[in-house]
Design an enzyme around this catalytic site. Sequence first.
Site, PDB file in Angstrom:
ATOM      1  N   TRP A 199      -4.036 110.444 110.259  1.00  0.00           N
ATOM      2  CA  TRP A 199      -4.996 109.409 110.628  1.00  0.00           C
ATOM      3  C   TRP A 199      -4.921 108.282 109.581  1.00  0.00           C
ATOM      4  O   TRP A 199      -4.868 108.558 108.383  1.00  0.00           O
ATOM      5  CB  TRP A 199      -6.432 109.984 110.680  1.00  0.00           C
ATOM      6  CG  TRP A 199      -7.435 108.897 110.900  1.00  0.00           C
ATOM      7  CD1 TRP A 199      -7.709 108.260 112.073  1.00  0.00           C
ATOM      8  CD2 TRP A 199      -8.249 108.280 109.907  1.00  0.00           C
ATOM      9  NE1 TRP A 199      -8.640 107.277 111.871  1.00  0.00           N
ATOM     10  CE2 TRP A 199      -8.991 107.267 110.542  1.00  0.00           C
ATOM     11  CE3 TRP A 199      -8.417 108.467 108.533  1.00  0.00           C
ATOM     12  CZ2 TRP A 199      -9.907 106.449 109.867  1.00  0.00           C
ATOM     13  CZ3 TRP A 199      -9.320 107.657 107.854  1.00  0.00           C
ATOM     14  CH2 TRP A 199     -10.052 106.668 108.527  1.00  0.00           C
ATOM     15  N   ASP A 367     -17.604 101.119 120.497  1.00  0.00           N
ATOM     16  CA  ASP A 367     -18.417 102.323 120.687  1.00  0.00           C
ATOM     17  C   ASP A 367     -19.903 102.070 120.436  1.00  0.00           C
ATOM     18  O   ASP A 367     -20.269 101.371 119.492  1.00  0.00           O
ATOM     19  CB  ASP A 367     -17.891 103.373 119.680  1.00  0.00           C
ATOM     20  CG  ASP A 367     -18.407 104.751 119.959  1.00  0.00           C
ATOM     21  OD1 ASP A 367     -19.221 104.919 120.880  1.00  0.00           O
ATOM     22  OD2 ASP A 367     -17.971 105.681 119.237  1.00  0.00           O
ATOM     23  N   ASP A 486     -10.222 104.958 124.422  1.00  0.00           N
ATOM     24  CA  ASP A 486     -10.075 105.752 123.207  1.00  0.00           C
ATOM     25  C   ASP A 486      -9.961 107.245 123.533  1.00  0.00           C
ATOM     26  O   ASP A 486     -10.303 107.681 124.637  1.00  0.00           O
ATOM     27  CB  ASP A 486     -11.299 105.493 122.317  1.00  0.00           C
ATOM     28  CG  ASP A 486     -10.978 105.599 120.841  1.00  0.00           C
ATOM     29  OD1 ASP A 486      -9.966 106.234 120.492  1.00  0.00           O
ATOM     30  OD2 ASP A 486     -11.754 105.060 120.031  1.00  0.00           O
ATOM     31  N   CYS A 534      -5.805 103.759 122.765  1.00  0.00           N
ATOM     32  CA  CYS A 534      -6.182 103.996 121.371  1.00  0.00           C
ATOM     33  C   CYS A 534      -6.479 105.485 121.272  1.00  0.00           C
ATOM     34  O   CYS A 534      -6.897 106.103 122.247  1.00  0.00           O
ATOM     35  CB  CYS A 534      -7.452 103.178 121.086  1.00  0.00           C
ATOM     36  SG  CYS A 534      -8.290 103.585 119.546  1.00  0.00           S
ATOM     37  N   ASP A 556      -6.365 102.904 112.708  1.00  0.00           N
ATOM     38  CA  ASP A 556      -7.682 102.481 112.217  1.00  0.00           C
ATOM     39  C   ASP A 556      -7.552 101.849 110.837  1.00  0.00           C
ATOM     40  O   ASP A 556      -8.524 101.317 110.311  1.00  0.00           O
ATOM     41  CB  ASP A 556      -8.635 103.680 112.152  1.00  0.00           C
ATOM     42  CG  ASP A 556      -9.204 103.997 113.522  1.00  0.00           C
ATOM     43  OD1 ASP A 556      -9.104 103.144 114.423  1.00  0.00           O
ATOM     44  OD2 ASP A 556      -9.741 105.107 113.707  1.00  0.00           O
TER      45      ASP A 556
HETATM   46  C1  GLA Z   1     -11.787 105.421 117.076  1.00  0.00           C
HETATM   47  C2  GLA Z   1     -11.035 104.109 117.182  1.00  0.00           C
HETATM   48  C3  GLA Z   1     -11.796 103.021 116.467  1.00  0.00           C
HETATM   49  C4  GLA Z   1     -13.188 102.902 117.057  1.00  0.00           C
HETATM   50  C5  GLA Z   1     -13.896 104.239 116.981  1.00  0.00           C
HETATM   51  C6  GLA Z   1     -15.219 104.205 117.727  1.00  0.00           C
HETATM   52  O1  GLA Z   1     -11.755 105.907 115.787  1.00  0.00           O
HETATM   53  O2  GLA Z   1      -9.756 104.232 116.677  1.00  0.00           O
HETATM   54  O3  GLA Z   1     -11.124 101.800 116.553  1.00  0.00           O
HETATM   55  O4  GLA Z   1     -13.109 102.448 118.376  1.00  0.00           O
HETATM   56  O5  GLA Z   1     -13.114 105.283 117.553  1.00  0.00           O
HETATM   57  O6  GLA Z   1     -15.872 105.412 117.680  1.00  0.00           O
END
Ligand code: GLA
Length: 757
Positions: A199, A367, A486, A534, A556
Amino acid sequence: MSILYDEKRRIFKLDTPKSSYIIGIVDEENFIGHVYYGERLNATDVGYLMRLEEPPFVPSRNNRDRVTFLDSFPMEYPAAGLGDFREACIEVRTESGNAGLQLNYVNHKIYPGKPKLEKLPVTFGDEQDCTTLEILCEDEHLHLQAVLMYTVFEELDVITRSVRVMNQGDTPIYLTKVLSACVDMDNKDFEMISLHGSWARERRIQRRKIGYGKQSVSSMRGESGHQDHPFMALATEHATEDRGEVYGFHFVYSGNFIAQAELNQFDMVRAVMGIHPHHFAWKLENGAEFTTPEVVMVYSAEGIGKMSRTLHDLYRKHLIRGAFKDRKRPILINNWEATYFDFDTDKLLAIAREAAKNGIEMLVMDDGWFGNRSSDNMALGDWFVNEDKLKGGLKYLVDEVNKIKVSGGEADDMQFGIWMEPEMVSPDSDLYRAHPDWAIQIPGRTPSLCRNQYVLDLSRPEVVDYVYKMIYDILSSANIAYVKWDMNRQLTDLGSAALPADRQGELYHRYVLGVYELQGRMMRDFPELLLENCSSGGARFDPGMLYFSPQIWSSDDTDAIERLMIQEGTAMLYPLSAMGAHVSDCPNHAVGRTTPFTTRGYVALAGTFGYELDITKISEADRSLILPQTQMYHRYNDLVRTGDYYRIASYAENHYYDCWQVTSKDKKESLVTFIQVLSRPNVHSRRVYLKGLDADATYCVTQDKIGEDFVKGAQMVTAEVLSATQTYTGDVLMKAGMNISMQGDFTGVLISVRQME
Ligand code: GLA
């Protein structure tokens, strides 16, 4: 015709512009052997490469030593259990519990065009683009048939492979392993190139020498994953960006996979790729079929860079679909790093208004807008607008955003995009309370949580229908132009309440098919929608998802320096147009580093480009750079999206600087990005050798800059070049190179190279 069958020699020859792939049929038993893969050949008399007459290869006719034969013959689609002890592509279990099979040639057909693969993402091409070979083979004992499918692209050094297996017998057969491709080659001191990560550290390039035994990359996470990528290349020793042979294998699939190279006792390498056999058992009733996902094979005799550019062209032209296939993407601002879960209509509108003044064309609400979602503890599955947060509802917010005029950009009105995570359910959600059995889980065992959530059982059509209705209702309730889809956890506790015991081994794959079904329906019903996939950053950045979304969020981690490595690894396989990349605030939320705003912009320009910050709160100095940055995007995006990408220098390798270049197909325009990560005292300027230019043409070289403060230290080439009175031939820029000298850590320059009329 780029595929021919030499009947006398029983040889198939598949030709791309610069490669040949050759298959031979041998013996009365009709074994299908792999003869050759490499630089294009002009003849078919190469059957000797299978070494049929050499010890220890003993002809199998009299069955005197069948095992020795099977264990060393270069098999095109090897099966398990009868004597080939290397990695098999196919394994079965019969009703009586036996394994063992051998698929031999029956007949074939060659035709223009390329077949679709049922329910699967796949590269496409018409009768002018492609020719296909289908070889039907059979195990006579089990009456199990397989069609080995090969498609050759006329203009690219690409061959795609897939396999369709059919049970023609009377009793069910369980496929316990069914890979998509195998290539048996003599070892050329191969090194294996793969992408590994975690990650926030996705797709770092790894290279290792192949040793005896098996070396593989794989995922058993139910998705392709942050950790390993469904890709493997075999490169000859010392192959560089521009030189050496490279065989690339890329899997058009988003679930469990294995990519493996095995060096055997006779110094042959068996490369295989396909769905990982872990917890895989597919029941084939009489008459039923199973089709494997596609493997893309690329051959390059001009190093790794040529493999990258071939894949980029393939994906841009023959994989990415939809309204945005060839279109510039709107510059968006996403509120995740700006607000996390703490936002309401007013906050979002304030961000949108300020963004529009600075040339940003779309607001994306991340989110936290649905159910009672105030943290990542709850509400996934409850895709109903939270009107406490969004006063007046979603349509009101979207309409207000749409009323905002954008300055300086190409769009007039601001657009709106939304985040969703449709595959998941929180234990604390109305959906889970109503349908606890819709979560993937093993009966009687408490399922493991990950980010406080479970995965919905998308192998069940009623779950797919329910989820799709929620998506459909949201997307049709307002003018939504973009979705960030996502997926924030891996699959565990594999069990489906709907599948019978002897089909539980189908769950992983059926889940992936459910995801494809959902995204396919979405594309069909909302053809103008821009979809960005994503998965906790870039955990499902794979060619399968690219079939549905022209862009994917890379990571991220938005730190400009970390991104150099993430984007370098990603761009080894994917066109820059597919790489989600944003400018975010500093200190960076993932690493705490502060980099100049200009540098963050230069790095994000290599991707889709956008922002991930609270534009109402950043410093005036930074904010003042946004409009010029967006104009820079408009200046270069056509080139970046459609051009040829060249890796010039890698920070991951040299630890000090990074440099890449994009050149237009007609070689008239090129953009060089140079990032100095760490400054050093008392060193010469860095010499970079440009690539892909027309050697005879004359080019004008200029530095394109914004934000004087940050580039003051950059003395690019010479003052004469900067004043654009000096010009250079492509030959000089490529062979003699240009000098770049800068001061300061984390600084960067953009260099525009244009052909003189
Ligand atoms: C994931 C995505 C982020 C964001 C969060 C929201 O980690 O990669 O960009 O959208 O979720 O919870």
